[in-house]
Write an enzyme that holds these catalytic residues in place. Structure first.
Site, PDB file in Angstrom:
ATOM      1  N   ASP A 193       0.813  -1.215   0.000  1.00 37.59           N
ATOM      2  CA  ASP A 193       0.000   0.000   0.000  1.00 37.59           C
ATOM      3  C   ASP A 193       0.847   1.266   0.000  1.00 37.59           C
ATOM      4  O   ASP A 193       0.362   2.335  -0.341  1.00 37.59           O
ATOM      5  CB  ASP A 193      -0.930  -0.009   1.219  1.00 37.59           C
ATOM      6  CG  ASP A 193      -1.968   1.103   1.162  1.00 37.59           C
ATOM      7  OD1 ASP A 193      -2.634   1.231   0.121  1.00 37.59           O
ATOM      8  OD2 ASP A 193      -2.093   1.838   2.150  1.00 37.59           O
ATOM      9  N   MET A 274      -8.059   5.564   2.762  1.00 38.42           N
ATOM     10  CA  MET A 274      -8.187   6.744   1.907  1.00 38.42           C
ATOM     11  C   MET A 274      -6.929   7.026   1.091  1.00 38.42           C
ATOM     12  O   MET A 274      -6.908   7.968   0.302  1.00 38.42           O
ATOM     13  CB  MET A 274      -8.497   7.967   2.774  1.00 38.42           C
ATOM     14  CG  MET A 274      -9.849   7.924   3.451  1.00 38.42           C
ATOM     15  SD  MET A 274     -11.224   7.876   2.259  1.00 38.42           S
ATOM     16  CE  MET A 274     -11.007   9.450   1.439  1.00 38.42           C
ATOM     17  N   ARG A 275      -5.872   6.222   1.290  1.00 37.54           N
ATOM     18  CA  ARG A 275      -4.640   6.500   0.562  1.00 37.54           C
ATOM     19  C   ARG A 275      -4.849   6.409  -0.943  1.00 37.54           C
ATOM     20  O   ARG A 275      -4.263   7.175  -1.715  1.00 37.54           O
ATOM     21  CB  ARG A 275      -3.526   5.554   1.014  1.00 37.54           C
ATOM     22  CG  ARG A 275      -2.185   5.860   0.350  1.00 37.54           C
ATOM     23  CD  ARG A 275      -1.044   5.038   0.906  1.00 37.54           C
ATOM     24  NE  ARG A 275      -0.611   5.566   2.189  1.00 37.54           N
ATOM     25  CZ  ARG A 275      -0.685   4.895   3.323  1.00 37.54           C
ATOM     26  NH1 ARG A 275      -1.179   3.672   3.332  1.00 37.54           N
ATOM     27  NH2 ARG A 275      -0.275   5.429   4.455  1.00 37.54           N
ATOM     28  N   ALA A 276      -5.685   5.471  -1.387  1.00 37.64           N
ATOM     29  CA  ALA A 276      -5.915   5.310  -2.822  1.00 37.64           C
ATOM     30  C   ALA A 276      -6.519   6.576  -3.426  1.00 37.64           C
ATOM     31  O   ALA A 276      -6.130   7.003  -4.527  1.00 37.64           O
ATOM     32  CB  ALA A 276      -6.831   4.114  -3.084  1.00 37.64           C
TER      33      ALA A 276
END
Length: 669
Positions: A193, A274-276
């Site tokens: 990730d 929420m990183r995406a």
């Protein structure tokens, strides 16, 4: 100094080049993970990128590459006075798979810290990579404790070196680029990730393109300098375009319409966290800047999704990475149509890595597709009365049942193998269990033992102040106990007695579950199968559990049961692997009903083969697959010969596995 292969001379690999260029335009995208088979220019392209990176202004004499415009107030070489600075190229630092912790984060001189109170610090690779590129080839083979350090540095933008209360901190913001061959194992989800983008690369199946690859490589090998000179103009053009895109980047507008498409896409594909969303937004913005535009279009959002989401959708190592592009297009269409979109956008200039509105679309996957169903022959009775195909005595492969969660099967005793999560071992990380004199460089100080060793000599050494007089011979290394990864070798009976489709489906589901457990515990795995007249090594020991799962899924059944041959082949695999990796301890998981047929005295021969494992002290578990009203109990007898324990398929699925582990340890004691 070796002349790198020019970036613009790389043939094909449009997605790879585009992802690297987007990170050069906007390092905030978060790096690139390059997945693909060997020999596909992964490392070549990454190393070539460093020559295209804009130059940096750094404080003169600073080992940590501080920016003279905003130097790090906590820099170990600081404080920095305004004034002198130098300009140099951005560094590309390579992290070897076998690097030590001190090589990565740096090392403190513990002896001077204890005796003089001086923080004498030697910077590591994280300091060298600050404001540059940190490249990890074969990143999936990196040791877990190094992965943890990378995660911390990537998350905080800083590196902390702690040694018994003495700490040093320095900035460590870098572009993380990793390459890997999925056949050698997958990455931990936490590290996966951290990579902003991922690309899949494969060798072209187009003959003309392959010819051009070979032609350029041979020309480069014959005269690297001359070859690079022929591409200097193209390199300069791309470098100038990166600089222009960086200057344009702050002016790019990410409208509400594009933001809604990004959020809807991430929600539709059920990515975690929420990183995406953030990575997609930064990638779409970089795509617009690379295309020379100040507005983000739907094409940018689509391309950003194809680069930022595939590796974030995997729920387990057996899931194939990728996106359903039809679903992606439907989502973008449903949430598109905003006034923010320009109905007739300027496509922008073309260039390496793809031009146009969205920076280039990925090429269709031209890798050969798998074979279709092999079909089924007319069934006839097998060893146990179950239907089999006629002729070769072989059934088509049965599908695996749904995998389930297992509890730990561990090797008894204490090992010294590679860091993992299965069996007890003496490791560099874990709980402290004692102290010893260091062998080589001191890595983990045992403070109490060091003070105890130095205390009796203070008067003789003329101690007069408050500090201890510490000599090299006083230092003590802390011994620690943690967990290691093992070699889990599956030996699977694929003979006619196992050929009932319902039974083989359950067997495959059980092995698949244990493979998933092996992935989570950082084990190597191997697969030996036996049927007919011989045994085969279906998969040599590897870190790629998804490769083992693929071999298992296509495993056919039928024929006689050469149990002894299977055991002997497994014993030979362990012998060879012991030479390659002597510290990694094996765990043999034999999946069979215990029957043996073919040749004279097959059961006695299997017993003699099993006793070889017991003589070598190899930990083993027999998964008893015998079913039906009449049970011979041969698997239990075989477990006794192996010096291990037996468990039925039903017990493997139940909580009683905990008792199995204790039984394995009790028998070995």
């Amino acid at each position: 100094m070796t002349t790198p292969f020019p970036f613009t001379a790389v043939v094909g690999q449009d997605d790879l080049r585009l992802a690297l260029l987007l990170n050069a335009v906007s390092p905030a995208v978060g790096g690139v993970l390059v997945r693909g088979e060997k020999g596909t220019a992964k490392s070549t392209a990454v190393r070539a990128l460093s020559a295209l990176m804009p130059t940096l202004d750094v404080v003169s004499g600073c080992r940590f590459s501080c920016d003279p415009g905003s130097p790090d107030p906590g820099c170990p070489d600081g404080p920095h006075e305004p004034g002198a600075f130098e300009t140099r190229a951005a560094r590309m630092v390579e992290l070897p798979v076998g690097a030590s912790e001190d090589r990565l984060v740096g090392a403190l001189d513990i002896e001077r810290a204890l005796s003089e109170g001086v923080k004498a610090f030697e910077p590591g690779l994280l300091a060298d990579a600050h404001r540059g590129i940190l490249y990890v080839d074969e990143v999936n083979l990196l040791h877990d404790h190094l992965v943890d350090l990378l995660l911390d540095a990537a998350a905080m933008g800083a590196s902390y070196v702690e040694r018994e209360g003495v700490s040093v901190r320095h900035a460590a913001r870098f572009l993380l680029v990793g390459t890997m061959n999925p056949e050698e194992g997958e990455l931990r989800p936490q590290l996966l990730d951290r990579f902003g983008l991922t690309v899949e690369v494969a060798a072209s199946r187009e003959p003309d393109q392959r010819v051009e690859v070979v032609r350029r490589r041979l020309a480069y090998d014959d005269d690297p300098g001359g070859f690079a000179a022929r591409w200097a103009e193209e390199e300069a053009a791309v470098r100038a375009r990166i600089v222009a895109a960086r200057e344009l980047l702050p002016s790019v507008r990410l409208g509400d319409g594009a933001l809604r498409q990004i959020a809807a896409t991430c929600a539709a594909f059920e990515v975690d966290g929420m990183r995406a969303d953030i990575v997609m937004a930064r990638t779409a913005t970089a795509l617009a800047a690379w295309a020379g535009r100040t507005d983000v279009l739907a094409e940018d959002v689509r391309q950003a999704a194809l680069l930022a989401l595939p590796h974030r959708r995997r729920r387990n190592p057996f899931d194939a990475p990728g996106l359903d592009e039809d679903k992606l297009d439907e989502t973008l269409e449903e949430f598109g149509g905003s006034d923010d979109d320009d109905p007739d956008p300027d496509p922008g200039p073309d260039g390496p890595g793809g031009g146009g509105g969205g920076g280039g679309q990925p090429e269709p996957d031209d890798a050969p597709q798998g074979d279709g169903d092999a079909g089924a022959a007319r069934p006839e009775a097998g060893e146990d009365g179950q239907p089999q195909p006629s002729g070769a005595g072989e059934q088509s492969a049965a599908g695996a049942s749904e995998p389930f969660r297992t509890k730990v099967l561990s090797v008894p005793g204490i090992g010294e193998g590679a860091t993992g999560r299965r069996s007890r071992a003496r490791t560099e990380h874990g709980r402290t269990t004692g102290a010893r004199r260091p062998r080589g460089a001191l890595t983990k100080l045992h403070l109490a033992a060091t003070v105890q060793a130095a205390a009796p000599h203070q008067r003789a050494r003329g101690r007069s102040g408050r500090g201890l007089v510490v000599r090299r011979d006083d230092l003590r290394q802390a011994t620690r106990e943690g967990r290691e990864g093992n070699l889990v070798l599956f030996v699977v009976d694929a003979s006619g007695s196992m050929a009932a489709r319902q039974r083989m489906s359950a067997v495959k589901g059980a092995v698949l579950s244990l493979l998933l457990d092996a992935y989570q515990r950082r084990d190597k795995v191997g697969l030996v199968t036996f049927r007919g007249s011989d045994a085969d090594v279906a998969l040599p020991p590897t870190s790629s559990v998804d490769a083992a799962a693929a071999r298992l899924e296509t495993l056919p059944t039928g024929g006689r049961t050469p149990l002894a041959a299977g055991l002997l082949r497994a014993h030979d695999v362990l012998r060879v692997e012991r030479l390659r990796d002597p510290a990694r301890r094996p765990l043999v998981v034999l999946v069979t009903d215990g029957r043996a047929t073919g040749g004279p005295e097959p059961v006695a021969l299997a017993g003699r083969a099993a006793r070889l494992f017991a003589a070598d002290g190899v930990a083993s578990v027999v998964v008893d697959c015998e079913s039906g009203p009449v049970r011979l109990g041969l698997a239990g007898q075989l477990a006794g010969e192996l010096g291990g324990t037996a468990v039925t398929l039903d017990e493997l699925r139940a909580d009683s596995i905990a008792g199995l582990v204790k039984d394995v340890q009790r028998r070995a004691a």
